[in-house]
Design a protein around this motif. Structure first.
Motif, PDB file in Angstrom:
ATOM      1  N   ILE A  86      29.121  11.694  -3.547  1.00  0.00           N
ATOM      2  CA  ILE A  86      28.771  10.513  -2.756  1.00  0.00           C
ATOM      3  C   ILE A  86      27.318  10.583  -2.319  1.00  0.00           C
ATOM      4  O   ILE A  86      26.578   9.595  -2.396  1.00  0.00           O
ATOM      5  N   VAL A  90      24.294   7.920  -3.296  1.00  0.00           N
ATOM      6  CA  VAL A  90      23.455   7.240  -2.310  1.00  0.00           C
ATOM      7  C   VAL A  90      21.978   7.484  -2.608  1.00  0.00           C
ATOM      8  O   VAL A  90      21.144   6.571  -2.526  1.00  0.00           O
ATOM      9  N   PHE A 175      31.993   4.473   2.529  1.00  0.00           N
ATOM     10  CA  PHE A 175      31.136   4.430   1.349  1.00  0.00           C
ATOM     11  C   PHE A 175      31.443   3.218   0.480  1.00  0.00           C
ATOM     12  O   PHE A 175      30.540   2.471   0.082  1.00  0.00           O
ATOM     13  N   ALA A 179      28.573   1.057   2.355  1.00  0.00           N
ATOM     14  CA  ALA A 179      27.325   1.518   1.737  1.00  0.00           C
ATOM     15  C   ALA A 179      27.139   1.010   0.319  1.00  0.00           C
ATOM     16  O   ALA A 179      26.099   0.404  -0.008  1.00  0.00           O
ATOM     17  N   ALA A 180      28.115   1.254  -0.558  1.00  0.00           N
ATOM     18  CA  ALA A 180      27.952   0.886  -1.966  1.00  0.00           C
ATOM     19  C   ALA A 180      27.731  -0.614  -2.171  1.00  0.00           C
ATOM     20  O   ALA A 180      26.854  -1.002  -2.947  1.00  0.00           O
TER      21      ALA A 180
END
Length: 279
Positions: A86, A90, A175, A179-180
């Motif tokens: 992960i 990022v 995530f 985030a993604a």
């Protein structure tokens, strides 16, 4: 400012202001330049991330007692686990998205004003939810077709997702749902799709950025997966990319495509959690 805010209601072509339609060859050259920059940034950041992880593992092994045999060293180093994977994503994809946007597609003041105004409109959120639901529906339909052909829609990273869901469910949720979607929408919609949109070829931009979006999630011919197993996944991801590009263009707000993307991912993670996939 008033003119920029009013522009939101005048159709999808108002912001960002379109240039005159460029000849296709020139538009594709400009798109290709952006794509090469993205590829170069991604390669560089991936290398730096891999080196950082290698150094980290080297330090860990030094404290644990480094083996002397080169083959034993390679086995001890191993491969990145869920947390490291992960973090590397990022760094590589997220870092590429931010740098490419700042370099090739920095937001202008009028765009920011219009985007904020768009996000205050209930219509924007209705379209975002509709687009997210459409992406989910597309996935379900293709999954049924694949099942009828005795194929399963298991992306290449499914084992990693399952492992992360089992060990770090909250991390995976943050995530995948927060985030993604942010950095993927910046990269594929803001940077790549927007280039051809501004140059007068929005449909071509949606298709090409959608295909690239699909190839990032399911790299072609990786891991020995047969073409029949990859085609349904490419179709699903390309349809998602087209849907997210549509809502971005329709609302003039990248936030709308991020919201639609997040909804799609939340549904997928929710299904996995309810079905006990990680157990």
């Amino acid at each position: 400012m008033d003119a920029a805010v009013r522009a939101v209601g005048h159709g999808p072509e108002t912001l960002p202001p379109p240039n005159a339609v460029l000849p296709l060859g020139r538009a594709l050259r400009r798109f290709s330049l952006d794509l090469l920059i993205v590829a170069g940034l991604f390669a560089l950041l991936s290398l730096l991330g891999a080196l950082a992880w290698g150094v980290w593992r080297g330090v860990e092994l030094a404290f644990q007692g480094m083996p002397t045999d080169p083959k034993a060293i390679m086995q001890a180093v191993g491969s990145p686990g869920p947390l490291a994977t992960i973090a590397l994503s990022v760094i590589s994809v997220g870092g590429t998205a931010v740098l490419a946007m700042l370099w090739r597609a920095p937001p202008k003041a009028a765009e920011r004003i219009a985007a904020r105004a768009s996000l205050r409109s209930p219509t924007t959120w209705v379209l975002a939810v509709f687009t997210g639901a459409a992406a989910i529906t597309c996935s379900l339909i293709v999954a049924q077709i694949a099942a009828a052909m005795q194929e399963t829609l298991d992306p290449s990273n499914m084992s990693l997702v399952r492992g992360t869901l089992h060990q770090y469910p909250l991390l995976l949720l943050v995530f995948a749902v927060v985030a993604a979607p942010v950095y993927e929408e910046i990269l594929f919609r803001r940077v790549l799709f927007r280039r051809l949109w501004r140059d007068g070829w929005p449909m071509l931009g949606a298709v090409l950025s959608g295909i690239l979006f699909a190839f990032m999630h399911e790299p072609p011919f990786v891991g020995g997966k047969p073409l029949a197993a990859q085609l349904p996944l490419w179709l699903v991801y390309t349809c998602m990319g087209l849907a997210f590009a549509w809502v971005y263009r329709r609302t003039n707000s990248l936030g709308a495509s991020i919201a639609a993307h997040s909804l799609n991912n939340a549904f997928a993670i929710g299904v996995m959690m309810l079905s006990g996939v990680a157990n």
